[in-house]
Design a protein around this motif. Sequence first.
Motif, mmCIF file in Angstrom:
data_model
loop_
_atom_site.group_PDB
_atom_site.id
_atom_site.type_symbol
_atom_site.label_atom_id
_atom_site.label_comp_id
_atom_site.label_asym_id
_atom_site.label_seq_id
_atom_site.Cartn_x
_atom_site.Cartn_y
_atom_site.Cartn_z
ATOM 1 N N LYS A 145 62.924 -103.804 6.831
ATOM 2 C CA LYS A 145 63.059 -105.155 6.311
ATOM 3 C C LYS A 145 63.492 -105.109 4.847
ATOM 4 N N SER A 146 64.105 -106.184 4.418
ATOM 5 C CA SER A 146 64.464 -106.320 3.001
ATOM 6 C C SER A 146 63.333 -107.087 2.322
ATOM 7 N N ILE A 147 62.634 -106.424 1.395
ATOM 8 C CA ILE A 147 61.441 -107.005 0.778
ATOM 9 C C ILE A 147 61.586 -106.954 -0.734
ATOM 10 N N SER A 148 61.341 -108.070 -1.369
ATOM 11 C CA SER A 148 61.308 -108.100 -2.837
ATOM 12 C C SER A 148 59.890 -108.435 -3.287
ATOM 13 N N LEU A 149 59.496 -107.860 -4.406
ATOM 14 C CA LEU A 149 58.154 -108.077 -4.955
ATOM 15 C C LEU A 149 58.278 -108.812 -6.276
ATOM 16 N N THR A 150 57.533 -109.882 -6.426
ATOM 17 C CA THR A 150 57.479 -110.598 -7.702
ATOM 18 C C THR A 150 56.064 -110.519 -8.243
ATOM 19 N N LEU A 151 55.957 -110.339 -9.551
ATOM 20 C CA LEU A 151 54.666 -110.204 -10.220
ATOM 21 C C LEU A 151 54.517 -111.306 -11.250
ATOM 22 N N GLU A 152 53.303 -111.823 -11.360
ATOM 23 C CA GLU A 152 53.019 -112.889 -12.321
ATOM 24 C C GLU A 152 51.602 -112.706 -12.857
ATOM 25 N N ALA A 203 66.205 -111.487 2.694
ATOM 26 C CA ALA A 203 65.161 -110.739 1.990
ATOM 27 C C ALA A 203 63.876 -111.566 1.938
ATOM 28 N N GLY A 204 62.793 -110.982 2.436
ATOM 29 C CA GLY A 204 61.487 -111.626 2.317
ATOM 30 C C GLY A 204 60.871 -111.345 0.960
ATOM 31 N N THR A 205 59.968 -112.201 0.548
ATOM 32 C CA THR A 205 59.342 -112.069 -0.769
ATOM 33 C C THR A 205 57.834 -111.981 -0.625
ATOM 34 N N ILE A 206 57.263 -110.998 -1.303
ATOM 35 C CA ILE A 206 55.809 -110.899 -1.454
ATOM 36 C C ILE A 206 55.514 -111.079 -2.931
ATOM 37 N N ALA A 207 54.666 -112.042 -3.249
ATOM 38 C CA ALA A 207 54.364 -112.364 -4.642
ATOM 39 C C ALA A 207 52.914 -112.019 -4.948
ATOM 40 N N LEU A 208 52.722 -111.280 -6.033
ATOM 41 C CA LEU A 208 51.384 -110.972 -6.542
ATOM 42 C C LEU A 208 51.198 -111.738 -7.838
ATOM 43 N N ALA A 209 50.117 -112.487 -7.936
ATOM 44 C CA ALA A 209 49.875 -113.279 -9.141
ATOM 45 C C ALA A 209 48.406 -113.190 -9.514
ATOM 46 N N ALA A 210 48.135 -113.281 -10.810
ATOM 47 C CA ALA A 210 46.758 -113.252 -11.305
ATOM 48 C C ALA A 210 46.622 -114.300 -12.401
ATOM 49 N N ARG A 211 45.503 -114.977 -12.420
ATOM 50 C CA ARG A 211 45.201 -115.934 -13.491
ATOM 51 C C ARG A 211 43.688 -116.012 -13.657
ATOM 52 N N GLN A 212 43.291 -116.336 -14.873
ATOM 53 C CA GLN A 212 41.869 -116.445 -15.155
ATOM 54 C C GLN A 212 41.418 -117.876 -14.991
ATOM 55 N N SER A 213 40.267 -118.058 -14.367
ATOM 56 C CA SER A 213 39.672 -119.374 -14.187
ATOM 57 C C SER A 213 38.187 -119.256 -14.502
ATOM 58 N N GLY A 214 37.815 -119.632 -15.731
ATOM 59 C CA GLY A 214 36.430 -119.479 -16.156
ATOM 60 C C GLY A 214 36.061 -118.018 -16.236
ATOM 61 N N ALA A 215 34.963 -117.652 -15.588
ATOM 62 C CA ALA A 215 34.515 -116.260 -15.579
ATOM 63 C C ALA A 215 35.024 -115.518 -14.359
ATOM 64 N N GLU A 216 36.074 -116.058 -13.723
ATOM 65 C CA GLU A 216 36.666 -115.422 -12.551
ATOM 66 C C GLU A 216 38.145 -115.162 -12.807
ATOM 67 N N VAL A 217 38.671 -114.197 -12.099
ATOM 68 C CA VAL A 217 40.111 -113.977 -12.031
ATOM 69 C C VAL A 217 40.526 -114.215 -10.589
ATOM 70 N N ILE A 218 41.559 -115.020 -10.412
ATOM 71 C CA ILE A 218 42.052 -115.336 -9.075
ATOM 72 C C ILE A 218 43.343 -114.557 -8.858
ATOM 73 N N ILE A 219 43.325 -113.666 -7.874
ATOM 74 C CA ILE A 219 44.492 -112.868 -7.517
ATOM 75 C C ILE A 219 45.008 -113.370 -6.179
ATOM 76 N N THR A 220 46.287 -113.727 -6.133
ATOM 77 C CA THR A 220 46.869 -114.262 -4.909
ATOM 78 C C THR A 220 47.964 -113.334 -4.404
ATOM 79 N N ILE A 221 47.999 -113.176 -3.082
ATOM 80 C CA ILE A 221 49.053 -112.420 -2.399
ATOM 81 C C ILE A 221 49.757 -113.414 -1.479
ATOM 82 N N THR A 222 51.014 -113.718 -1.788
ATOM 83 C CA THR A 222 51.754 -114.754 -1.075
ATOM 84 C C THR A 222 52.983 -114.150 -0.434
ATOM 85 N N ASP A 223 53.270 -114.544 0.806
ATOM 86 C CA ASP A 223 54.516 -114.136 1.450
ATOM 87 C C ASP A 223 55.199 -115.364 2.030
#
Length: 660
Positions: free
Chosen positions: A356-363, A407-427
């Motif tokens: 497969k054709s896969i691209s990765l985006t980071l945020e 090309a499919g896309t898999i996105a990795l993102a991280a953000r802080q929310s209070g005393a937590e970090v939210i990490i998302t894996i999106t396709d």
Amino acid sequence: MSSDPVEIFRQEAQDLLEQIEQGLLDLAARPGDRDTVDAVFRALHTLKGSGAMFGFDALAAFTHHCETAFDRVRKGEVPASPDLVTAVLAAQDHMRALAEGREASAAEGEALLEGLRRAVDGASGTAAPAAAPAGPALTTFRIVFRLPADALMNGTRPLPLIDELRDLGACQVTALTDKVPALGALNPTECHLGWEVILTTAHDRSAIDDVFIFVIDEMELEVETLSAPAVPAVAAAASPLATPEPVTAQPASAPAERAEPEAAEKAQRGGETVRVPAERLDALMDRVGELVIAQSRLKSLAGAGVDPLLRSVSEEIERLAAELRDTMMVVRMVPVGQLFGRFRRLIHDLARDTGKSISLTLEGETTELDKTVIERLADPLVHLIRNAADHGLETPEARAAAGKSAAGTIALAARQSGAEVIITITDDGRGIDRARVRAKAEENGLIAADAVLSDHELLQLIFQPGFSTAQTITSLSGRGVGMDVVKRTIEGLRGAIEVTSTLGEGSQIALRIPLTLAIIDGLLVRVGSARYVIPLAAVEECVELSLEQDLRSTGRSLITLRDRLVPFIRLRELFDTRTAPDEHQKVVIVATGQERVGLVVDQILGDHQTVIKSLSRFHADVGSFSGATILGDGAVALILDVPHLVAAGQKRDAQLRAAG
């Protein structure tokens, strides 16, 4: 730090291998990036030289071939083709094994080098045009260099440097002894000699700089061009489109002038960071935790006494302990970019394995997390990314039929929310088929055929052990292992997993992770005769529960808060305290994600710096608690697991709605 030079080399080798891998992955996306090609070549050259210096001869010999290949790329003789990048990536894994001292098969190394040779030959073309016989253009350089006085102490040997110069062409070497002190003042550990080298070579000036790449910022180096090459007429005729590059003599002072700002910049960078073993940070964190507990005891004693001086000292120590705790937290924080960067190689390999054709985006790569959390997140994220690539993304043909880009896309993102970090894996793949999930769950006996499940509960079934909707077993997935490990690991980090998916459009998995596993701010409450800690980051507000509201909500546990109904849990009943409620009960409103639940307690005792202690193996399965802490009076208080309690509140509310 360990004083073992071999261990120091291995640490530096890991950094260099990481630079090589990231540079190769950059080249896969941007094959013509000259800066990236130069960076990969320098890292390979440094790794080869350092390996030879510390006795890793097999590593140096193997790396030399990769360096030669990239030298040809750097000179424009071959392009950085996908096959060449893949071959060097595979060779980089072999280099890592050699650097770590693991067993590495010589036959495997030869096979990798053969693949590298095929990639280079394929990139350069097998049929080279015949050229008229002409000797290479030669240049004569006068090189004068002096190593820093501590070069020998640092492991730098001048003879290998001279040998590398000899490899470039014909050279005449003269030792310079004008700065050698008298015998009485001679320090045998210092380097006092200099060398003058007359080198005639077909290589350009950059090849000379590469010889001294390890010490060029600290040494004295002068390079003077004595005779410039002439452009052969036959060569010019053979390449009518080529424009010969003029050769200009470089003043002897130019290298030194260029090296000075680079040396200053390197010295400045070197003063900004210090490499410290992780176990020392862990030990320091433990001491800070014990200090916080001792400070809590002192605060309790000072509050019970009448001595104002003791109270003043207690407050000062409390302030200092809080500052030390915050500083220690910052020291342990590392950006998630260090974790995300590892998955670029994974995506590259997954694209090759799946076709497969896969691209990765980071945020959000600068978002910071505790280093221990980062280490424990690596394996869960690998499972989730592999699952997204194999289950989520369609083949290029299926994507084209669905009107999507190939090309499919898999996105990795991280953000802080209070005393937590939210990490998302999106396709942006096919999404989760609820009907197939339900059918598989019924087939495995996880749910009854007539069970009524919310969308959240249905999607959470994918984390059950042995659960898989894959129709075929592949090398990546289909055996029903992995996702249950992900859930256990995230819950072990006191985190939570949320799944959202739209059929035909894609899926997103969000991991809510606490910033740290060591010390948190907590709200100390009393339920019956026992005390508990609620993580302060999850607390939204505290309200009073009157006796009338308590009696009115005996059927359905709901409280009206600013025109919204909020379910609540009586902790006194949940923990079976068998005590009468206080006259003035309190409701602590907690939240995780978008859900809010009230926790009814008898008394709010105040804030508390909470040093988290893990529960024993016998209590590890108790879902209501995530750990314990020691209070100022030496008693133990359990730390409430807010996500578990919120989930319990949701389930209880759903049962009441169904019963009503």
